[in-house]
Design an enzyme around this catalytic site. Structure first.
Site, PDB file in Angstrom:
ATOM      1  CB  CYS A 247       7.367  11.953  -4.069  1.00  0.00           C
ATOM      2  SG  CYS A 247       7.994  10.773  -5.294  1.00  0.00           S
ATOM      3  N   PRO A 250       6.456  17.321   2.089  1.00  0.00           N
ATOM      4  CG  PRO A 250       6.273  19.652   2.386  1.00  0.00           C
ATOM      5  CD  PRO A 250       6.746  18.599   1.397  1.00  0.00           C
ATOM      6  CE  LYS A 253       2.703  19.545  -5.030  1.00  0.00           C
ATOM      7  NZ  LYS A 253       3.808  19.884  -4.109  1.00  0.00           N
ATOM      8  CD  GLU A 271       9.428  11.463   1.916  1.00  0.00           C
ATOM      9  OE1 GLU A 271      10.670  11.373   1.786  1.00  0.00           O
ATOM     10  OE2 GLU A 271       8.686  12.028   1.090  1.00  0.00           O
ATOM     11  CB  CYS A 380       8.261  23.281  -8.271  1.00  0.00           C
ATOM     12  SG  CYS A 380       9.463  22.413  -7.245  1.00  0.00           S
TER      13      CYS A 380
END
Length: 491
Positions: A247, A250, A253, A271, A380
Site C-alpha cells: 500500500c 504517498p 516508505k 497503489e 499508525c
C-alpha cells in the site's frame, strides 16, 4: 469679425479609468485561497463519505502546492472556524446556486473576511462576498446573540488538542546525500542530532520549518516522522532483493526502501487510487530512485503463484488504518466528523471493524507469497483491534507457512499489549511518550529450500511443497480456506 466669448463652463474630458493593478502579494493570496480550497474540498469530501484520504499535511505539502505555508494556515484556520462560518452563511443567506457549488472556496474566503488579517480584494468569488460583507458581519452578530455568547472564541471548541510539542524528524535520502553532509548543511539553521534508532534519521527542535528548504525541494531529505521511518528499517531489505510495498502512496516508505537497498534490486509499489498514484510517482521522481516499478492496482489482486513474483523476498504492508496514532499530525480533530463524540463512538466502532477485516485479508495475502522471508505489518493506530488482534488472528496461518514473529529494534522498550503469547515481539509507539502512535509486527521465515529443519516437517507436507506446486489451485484453495477462518473468527 469679433469673437464672442462663451460664459459656459469648459467641458471636461473624462479620461478612461485604468484597471487597478493587483500587487504580487494579492495575487499570491488569491492563488493560496484556490489551493486551500482544493485541499479543503478533498478532506471534507473524504470526511463526509467516511473514506480515508491523505492527511491535511500530506495534501498541502505535496509538490503541486506552491504556497505551502499560506495554504496550510488557511486550511487549518478555516476548519477551526468552519461551524461558525456555515452558521453565518445560513443566517446571511447570501449564496446563489453558482457559489453554493463552490462551497470550499466560499468557506476559505469567508474566513478571510470575518476572521483573517487581510481583506481579499481580487477574484470573482472574493468580490461577490465582499459586496455582502455587511450581511456576513450582521449574520455573525446574530449568531452570537442566538448562542448567548459575547465573542467568537466562546463559540469555538477550545478543548481541541493544544500544546502538542513534537520534535521535527528528517530522513536523509542516502541515494542523493550522506548523513554527515546533511547534518552539516542543516546545522546552519537548527540544532541537529542523529536519531538513536534509525541510522539515516535526524532530530531537530520543535517548530523547525524546512518545507521550503533546498534539501527538501530537491529530494535530498524527506520530512518523515520517526514511526514512519522505523517501518522500512524494520523490514531490513538487502541490496538486490525484490520487495513489494503493498500500500505504497504517498511513497515515503517506498523510497526509504530504495535507499536501504542502495538503489539496487526491485521494488513493486502497489497503489489502487489514481490520484495517490500520481503522488507516489512524484515522490519517486523526487527521490531519484530508479528501482521502483509502480503497479496501479490492488495488492490483493496479485497472484502469489505468478512466476513474476517468484523472487520476491520481502513485503512491506502498511494498510489503510484509523490513523488514531497520528490524529494531531493529521489534524483530523478539526474535521466535522469529530465534532460530535456520541456519533463518533458508533462510527469508529463500525469503521474499525471494517478496517480490521481488510487488514487481516491483506496480511494473509502478504504471507502467502511462497519465497517471501520477511513481512512487516504496520499501522499508525493505537487500537488493539487493528494491531495485536490482527496479528494474533494470523498466527496459525503464519506458522503453517513457516513464519514466526521476530523482534524489530530489540532495544525499543515499548512492546505489544500482553494479549497473547509472543506479543513481546511486537513494537508500539506511545502517543504521549513518543508523540505519535505506531505499531510494527515483523514476520520472518527461512525459505523451505534453505531450511535445514525442513526434513522435520511431515514427509508428505515437506516433499509436496518442495517437489510439486500447483499455481492454478493455490489462490482458490488458499482463499477459500482463509475466508472461512476469517469470517468464523470475527470479534
Amino acid at each position: 469679425m469679433a469673437r464672442h466669448k462663451s460664459n459656459a463652463p469648459p467641458k471636461l474630458t473624462r479620461q478612461p479609468r485604468k484597471p487597478q493593478q493587483s500587487s504580487g502579494a494579492e495575487r499570491s493570496a488569491l492563488y493560496a485561497r484556490r489551493e486551500a480550497a482544493k485541499v479543503l474540498h478533498t478532506v471534507l469530501r473524504g470526511d463526509a463519505e467516511r473514506r480515508a484520504v491523505a492527511s491535511i499535511k500530506s495534501l498541502v505539502f505535496s509538490p503541486s502546492v506552491r504556497n505551502k505555508r499560506g495554504t496550510f494556515a488557511l486550511v487549518c484556520e478555516t476548519l477551526k472556524y468552519l461551524d461558525v462560518i456555515k452558521d453565518v452563511l445560513e443566517i446571511a443567506n447570501v449564496l446563489n446556486s453558482k457559489w453554493k457549488r463552490q462551497e470550499p472556496l466560499v468557506y476559505i474566503i469567508c474566513y478571510d473576511i470575518l476572521f483573517g488579517k487581510e481583506t481579499p480584494s481580487i477574484g470573482d468569488a472574493e468580490k461577490f462576498l465582499m459586496r455582502r460583507k455587511d450581511a456576513l458581519l450582521s449574520g455573525l452578530a446574530t449568531l452570537l446573540v442566538r448562542k448567548k455568547v459575547k465573542s467568537v472564541e466562546e463559540l469555538l471548541d477550545l478543548s481541541q488538542l493544544n500544546g502538542h510539542i513534537k520534535q521535527r524528524y528528517v530522513r536523509v535520502n542516502t541515494l542523493k546525500m550522506d548523513v554527515d553532509s546533511a547534518v552539516k548543511e542543516l546545522e546552519k539553521l537548527y540544532k541537529v542530532q542523529k536519531d538513536e534508532t534509525v541510522p539515516d534519521l535526524l532530530v531537530m527542535p520543535p517548530g523547525s520549518d524546512l518545507h521550503a528548504h533546498p534539501l527538501v525541494m530537491n529530494g535530498r531529505i524527506f520530512l518523515q516522522g520517526k514511526g514512519s521511518s522505523m517501518v522500512a528499517a524494520a523490514l531490513q531489505p538487502e541490496a538486490g532483493w525484490e520487495v513489494i510495498d503493498a500500500c505504497s502512496a504517498p511513497g515515503n516508505k517506498t523510497v526509504h526502501l530504495a535507499s536501504l537497498m542502495k538503489g539496487q534490486g526491485k521494488i513493486i509499489a502497489c497503489e489502487l487510487n489514481e490520484e495517490r498514484v500520481k503522488r507516489l510517482e512524484q515522490t519517486i521522481k523526487l527521490s531519484g530512485a530508479t528501482n521502483i516499478d509502480v503497479f496501479h492496482g490492488d495488492f490483493l489482486s496479485l497472484n502469489p503463484a505468478d512466476p513474476s513474483f517468484a523472487k520476491v523476498r520481502a513485503i512491506l504492508l502498511d494498510p489503510s488504518c484509523s490513523g488514531s496514532g497520528t490524529v494531531t499530525d493529521r489534524l483530523d480533530h478539526l474535521l466535522p466528523s469529530h465534532s460530535t463524540a456520541a456519533d463518533n463512538t458508533n462510527y469508529d466502532s463500525i469503521r474499525l471493524h471494517k478496517l480490521a477485516v481488510f487488514q487481516k485479508k491483506a496480511l494473509a495475502h502478504a504471507l502467502s507469497f511462497p519465497q517471501v522471508e520477511r513481512v512487516v505489518y504496520s499501522t499508525c493506530s493505537i487500537h488493539q483491534i487493528e494491531n495485536e488482534d490482527v496479528v494474533s488472528s494470523l498466527l496459525p496461518l503464519a506458522s503453517s507457512l513457516g513464519f514466526k514473529l521476530a523482534t524489530p529494534f530489540p532495544q525499543w522498550q515499548r512492546r505489544g499489549l500482553p494479549v497473547f503469547a509472543g506479543s513481546e515481539h511486537l513494537l508500539r509507539m506511545d502517543p504521549v511518550e513518543d508523540k505519535e502512535g505506531f505499531f510494527i509486527a515483523l514476520f520472518t521465515k527461512t525459505n523451505n529450500l534453505d531450511n535445514p529443519k525442513a526434513s522435520e516437517l511431515p514427509e508428505g507436507e515437506c516433499r509436496g511443497r518442495r517437489k510439486r506446486f500447483y499455481p492454478f489451485l493455490w489462490p482458490k484453495v488458499f482463499f477459500r480456506a482463509w475466508n472461512g477462518r476469517l469470517h468464523g473468527s470475527r470479534r
